[in-house]
Design a protein around this motif. Structure first.
Motif, PDB file in Angstrom:
ATOM      1  N   THR A 216       0.813  -1.211   0.000  1.00  0.00           N
ATOM      2  CA  THR A 216       0.000   0.000   0.000  1.00  0.00           C
ATOM      3  C   THR A 216       0.844   1.257   0.000  1.00  0.00           C
ATOM      4  OG1 THR A 216      -1.724  -1.193   1.199  1.00  0.00           O
ATOM      5  CG2 THR A 216      -1.873   1.205   1.185  1.00  0.00           C
ATOM      6  N   SER A 217       1.899   1.282   0.825  1.00  0.00           N
ATOM      7  CA  SER A 217       2.743   2.476   0.896  1.00  0.00           C
ATOM      8  C   SER A 217       3.425   2.745  -0.439  1.00  0.00           C
ATOM      9  CB  SER A 217       3.802   2.305   1.986  1.00  0.00           C
ATOM     10  OG  SER A 217       4.603   1.157   1.732  1.00  0.00           O
ATOM     11  N   THR A 218       3.779   1.686  -1.174  1.00  0.00           N
ATOM     12  CA  THR A 218       4.415   1.857  -2.479  1.00  0.00           C
ATOM     13  C   THR A 218       3.445   2.475  -3.465  1.00  0.00           C
ATOM     14  OG1 THR A 218       5.803  -0.077  -2.080  1.00  0.00           O
ATOM     15  CG2 THR A 218       5.609   0.684  -4.351  1.00  0.00           C
ATOM     16  N   PHE A 219       2.213   1.984  -3.474  1.00  0.00           N
ATOM     17  CA  PHE A 219       1.236   2.544  -4.403  1.00  0.00           C
ATOM     18  C   PHE A 219       0.956   4.012  -4.087  1.00  0.00           C
ATOM     19  CE2 PHE A 219      -3.138   3.756  -5.308  1.00  0.00           C
ATOM     20  CZ  PHE A 219      -3.121   3.636  -6.688  1.00  0.00           C
ATOM     21  N   LEU A 220       0.885   4.343  -2.793  1.00  0.00           N
ATOM     22  CA  LEU A 220       0.601   5.725  -2.423  1.00  0.00           C
ATOM     23  C   LEU A 220       1.662   6.674  -2.951  1.00  0.00           C
ATOM     24  CD1 LEU A 220      -0.647   5.270   1.249  1.00  0.00           C
ATOM     25  CD2 LEU A 220      -2.015   5.833  -0.754  1.00  0.00           C
ATOM     26  N   SER A 221       2.912   6.220  -2.957  1.00  0.00           N
ATOM     27  CA  SER A 221       3.982   7.081  -3.465  1.00  0.00           C
ATOM     28  C   SER A 221       4.020   7.070  -4.992  1.00  0.00           C
ATOM     29  CB  SER A 221       5.333   6.634  -2.898  1.00  0.00           C
ATOM     30  OG  SER A 221       5.629   5.295  -3.286  1.00  0.00           O
ATOM     31  N   LEU A 222       3.720   5.915  -5.597  1.00  0.00           N
ATOM     32  CA  LEU A 222       3.776   5.823  -7.053  1.00  0.00           C
ATOM     33  C   LEU A 222       2.551   6.445  -7.733  1.00  0.00           C
ATOM     34  CD1 LEU A 222       5.193   2.230  -7.616  1.00  0.00           C
ATOM     35  CD2 LEU A 222       6.403   4.396  -7.725  1.00  0.00           C
ATOM     36  N   SER A 223       1.496   6.686  -6.964  1.00  0.00           N
ATOM     37  CA  SER A 223       0.295   7.262  -7.563  1.00  0.00           C
ATOM     38  C   SER A 223       0.532   8.685  -8.049  1.00  0.00           C
ATOM     39  CB  SER A 223      -0.858   7.250  -6.558  1.00  0.00           C
ATOM     40  OG  SER A 223      -0.524   8.022  -5.417  1.00  0.00           O
ATOM     41  N   SER A 224       1.651   9.291  -7.638  1.00  0.00           N
ATOM     42  CA  SER A 224       1.988  10.638  -8.117  1.00  0.00           C
ATOM     43  C   SER A 224       2.823  10.599  -9.390  1.00  0.00           C
ATOM     44  CB  SER A 224       2.750  11.401  -7.023  1.00  0.00           C
ATOM     45  OG  SER A 224       3.952  10.724  -6.688  1.00  0.00           O
ATOM     46  N   VAL A 225       3.085   9.392  -9.916  1.00  0.00           N
ATOM     47  CA  VAL A 225       3.916   9.255 -11.113  1.00  0.00           C
ATOM     48  C   VAL A 225       3.226   9.858 -12.326  1.00  0.00           C
ATOM     49  CG1 VAL A 225       4.922   7.594 -12.716  1.00  0.00           C
ATOM     50  CG2 VAL A 225       5.139   7.244 -10.250  1.00  0.00           C
ATOM     51  N   CYS A 226       1.936   9.533 -12.512  1.00  0.00           N
ATOM     52  CA  CYS A 226       1.215  10.037 -13.678  1.00  0.00           C
ATOM     53  C   CYS A 226      -0.282  10.011 -13.391  1.00  0.00           C
ATOM     54  CB  CYS A 226       1.525   9.197 -14.918  1.00  0.00           C
ATOM     55  SG  CYS A 226       1.044   7.460 -14.779  1.00  0.00           S
ATOM     56  N   LYS A 227      -1.045  10.692 -14.248  1.00  0.00           N
ATOM     57  CA  LYS A 227      -2.482  10.772 -14.061  1.00  0.00           C
ATOM     58  C   LYS A 227      -3.144   9.403 -14.176  1.00  0.00           C
ATOM     59  CE  LYS A 227      -3.041  15.515 -15.741  1.00  0.00           C
ATOM     60  NZ  LYS A 227      -3.702  16.381 -16.748  1.00  0.00           N
ATOM     61  N   ARG A 228      -2.590   8.552 -15.030  1.00  0.00           N
ATOM     62  CA  ARG A 228      -3.174   7.230 -15.228  1.00  0.00           C
ATOM     63  C   ARG A 228      -3.100   6.405 -13.951  1.00  0.00           C
ATOM     64  NH1 ARG A 228      -1.081   2.405 -19.212  1.00  0.00           N
ATOM     65  NH2 ARG A 228      -3.023   1.205 -19.258  1.00  0.00           N
ATOM     66  N   TRP A 229      -1.953   6.451 -13.279  1.00  0.00           N
ATOM     67  CA  TRP A 229      -1.797   5.699 -12.042  1.00  0.00           C
ATOM     68  C   TRP A 229      -2.632   6.317 -10.928  1.00  0.00           C
ATOM     69  CZ3 TRP A 229       3.070   2.631 -10.661  1.00  0.00           C
ATOM     70  CH2 TRP A 229       3.535   1.947 -11.793  1.00  0.00           C
ATOM     71  N   LYS A 230      -2.704   7.634 -10.910  1.00  0.00           N
ATOM     72  CA  LYS A 230      -3.473   8.311  -9.872  1.00  0.00           C
ATOM     73  C   LYS A 230      -4.953   7.994  -9.998  1.00  0.00           C
ATOM     74  CE  LYS A 230      -4.157  12.839  -7.752  1.00  0.00           C
ATOM     75  NZ  LYS A 230      -3.809  14.283  -7.789  1.00  0.00           N
ATOM     76  N   SER A 231      -5.431   7.880 -11.225  1.00  0.00           N
ATOM     77  CA  SER A 231      -6.851   7.587 -11.439  1.00  0.00           C
ATOM     78  C   SER A 231      -7.234   6.206 -10.922  1.00  0.00           C
ATOM     79  CB  SER A 231      -7.199   7.702 -12.926  1.00  0.00           C
ATOM     80  OG  SER A 231      -6.536   6.693 -13.682  1.00  0.00           O
ATOM     81  N   ALA A 232      -6.241   5.307 -10.790  1.00  0.00           N
ATOM     82  CA  ALA A 232      -6.535   3.954 -10.302  1.00  0.00           C
ATOM     83  C   ALA A 232      -7.039   3.973  -8.867  1.00  0.00           C
ATOM     84  CB  ALA A 232      -5.284   3.082 -10.401  1.00  0.00           C
ATOM     85  N   ALA A 233      -6.642   4.979  -8.096  1.00  0.00           N
ATOM     86  CA  ALA A 233      -7.004   5.026  -6.678  1.00  0.00           C
ATOM     87  C   ALA A 233      -8.512   5.062  -6.465  1.00  0.00           C
ATOM     88  CB  ALA A 233      -6.346   6.231  -6.010  1.00  0.00           C
ATOM     89  N   THR A 234      -9.254   5.622  -7.414  1.00  0.00           N
ATOM     90  CA  THR A 234     -10.707   5.712  -7.275  1.00  0.00           C
ATOM     91  C   THR A 234     -11.451   4.750  -8.197  1.00  0.00           C
ATOM     92  OG1 THR A 234     -10.725   7.522  -8.901  1.00  0.00           O
ATOM     93  CG2 THR A 234     -10.584   8.129  -6.566  1.00  0.00           C
ATOM     94  N   SER A 235     -10.726   3.878  -8.857  1.00  0.00           N
ATOM     95  CA  SER A 235     -11.346   2.962  -9.806  1.00  0.00           C
ATOM     96  C   SER A 235     -12.001   1.782  -9.101  1.00  0.00           C
ATOM     97  CB  SER A 235     -10.296   2.451 -10.793  1.00  0.00           C
ATOM     98  OG  SER A 235     -10.795   1.353 -11.532  1.00  0.00           O
ATOM     99  N   PRO A 236     -13.246   1.429  -9.427  1.00  0.00           N
ATOM    100  CA  PRO A 236     -13.892   0.243  -8.850  1.00  0.00           C
ATOM    101  C   PRO A 236     -13.130  -1.049  -9.148  1.00  0.00           C
ATOM    102  CG  PRO A 236     -15.504   1.657  -9.928  1.00  0.00           C
ATOM    103  CD  PRO A 236     -14.162   2.187 -10.304  1.00  0.00           C
TER     104      PRO A 236
END
Length: 417
Positions: A42-62
């Motif tokens: 989880t901590s890795t994803f939280l930091s990598l979610s700032s890499v690009c908009k595509r990865w950030k959008s995954a955080a709210t994806s069903p």
């Protein structure tokens, strides 16, 4: 004539220097990418979610949340409560120990959460953490009796419907959650007069109060009656505050209502320590309770706490005997109706605690046991993580702040309040 094979255009080969084949994540479709990301810590994803908009959008994806829910377990985080007993819920930062990365870290609240908190509720600062289960934490406001559920990773929170229990004595708070729902348990009264109420997130309501009857079993020891008579004598325990010897166990505010919840053979079980130092076992499915016999004899001085690891209930005791200190982990055998020691901290470590009147507060998850050992005289704290499978004890590095207890939870982005 050139062969058809020679005329075909070749794709550039993607290999690392060591010869391993590399497939760029950018070439994955969105659904498959989100399923791959769900396996990241989880901590890795939280930091990598700032890499690009595509990865950030995954955080709210069903799809991403559904994929995360299929991951059986996450390495636990231990939500730290400082020695001043102030709540971290009202601060801009939460402090946790990440057992996966083996380091302390801050969880920063997003700006929109802080704005919402200030606009909608100015009394959140009065909430103290009291229980945890899976990816959720339960907070309690003792001033008005309100409860609040939070996901520390996403900073989402929800106040439970108000409940008036001013005419009852609250003695334990527990929480149990699954992927679909969660429950909050309240135990009222003093043994043998106990009752309980349950909040069910499925219905968003508190169920009616129900009485817990005292169970009589053939497996109970015939010496139980003698033990009850001893309860009327003066008892001596090392205070949960760690600095005085008291006639009953004293607990810090965050641990005042602490309990352990689990399921056993499909039955909902809650255990807590009563004021005389006995473990009280409440069965909500069958609506009864009973007490385990006292672990140590009367007039012994010790600090004690309950933990749950892998669905099993353990008691951790720091005691002194023959000019040395020991920290031991016990488990109760209901068939033999006796306590059995299962593990112990190496004597070379525990002996350092002799004569210091220390207090222990513990938390567990899976095969990991987290122990906070604090001294209220100089406010010093030490932290240990034990792997129960191998009885391996590791002292954690010192931290910039002093913490007296912790609540374990799995960092699950998909956990909904």
């Amino acid at each position: 004539m050139a062969s058809r094979r020679n005329l075909k255009r070749k794709s550039p080969e993607k290999y690392e220097e060591d010869g391993a084949f590399v497939f760029p994540l950018d070439e994955l479709n969105q659904d498959l990418l989100e399923r791959v990301l769900s396996w990241l810590p989880t901590s890795t994803f939280l930091s990598l979610s700032s890499v690009c908009k595509r990865w950030k959008s995954a955080a709210t994806s069903p799809v991403f949340h559904s994929a995360c829910s299929q991951i059986p377990t996450r390495e636990p985080w231990f939500y730290m409560v400082d020695s001043s007993q102030s709540s971290h819920f009202n601060n801009q930062q939460q402090f946790v120990y990440d057992s996966a990365e083996m380091k302390w870290k801050f969880l920063n609240y997003p700006s929109n959460f802080l704005e919402e908190k200030q606009q909608n509720d100015s009394n959140l600062s009065n909430f103290l953490p009291v229980a945890a289960s899976s990816g959720l934490l339960c907070f309690h406001n003792e001033e008005n009796g309100e409860f609040l559920i939070s996901n520390p990773v996403t900073s989402s929170f929800r106040k439970l419907p108000s409940l008036d229990y001013s005419n009852n004595t609250l003695c334990a708070i527990g929480m149990y959650s699954t992927q679909e729902s969660y429950k909050v348990y309240l135990i009222f009264g003093e043994t043998p007069n106990l009752s309980f109420r349950v909040y069910n997130s499925t219905t968003n309501n508190w169920e009616d109060s129900q009485v817990l009857s005292r169970k009589s079993s053939q497996s109970f020891s015939p010496d139980d009656d003698d033990d009850d008579e001893e309860d009327s004598q003066m008892l001596y325990f090392l205070s949960k505050c760690g600095n005085v010897v008291a006639t009953e166990i004293q607990k810090t505010p965050c641990k005042q209502y602490s309990s352990i919840t689990t399921t056993k053979d499909g039955q909902e079980i809650l255990c807590f320590l009563n004021s005389s130092g006995k473990v009280v076992v409440c069965n909500f499915t069958e609506k009864h309770f009973f007490e385990y016999p006292r672990l140590l004899p009367l007039h012994n001085e010790y600090s004690i706490d309950l933990v749950e690891c892998g669905g099993e209930i353990f008691v951790v005791v720091l005691s002194e005997f023959l000019e040395t200190a020991s920290l031991r982990i016990w488990k109760f055998d209901e068939k033999e109706w006796t306590w059995n020691q299962v593990l112990a901290m190496p004597a070379a470590i525990s002996h350092e605690f002799y004569g210091k009147k220390l207090d222990i507060n513990c938390s567990g998850s899976g095969e990991q046991l987290f122990v906070c050992i604090s001294n209220s005289f100089d406010e010093s704290c030490r932290y240990f993580l034990c792997n129960l499978a191998g009885n391996e004890w590791t002292e954690l590095p010192a931290c910039c702040r002093k913490f007296s207890c912790a609540f374990s939870f799995q960092p699950r982005i998909e956990a909904s309040v």
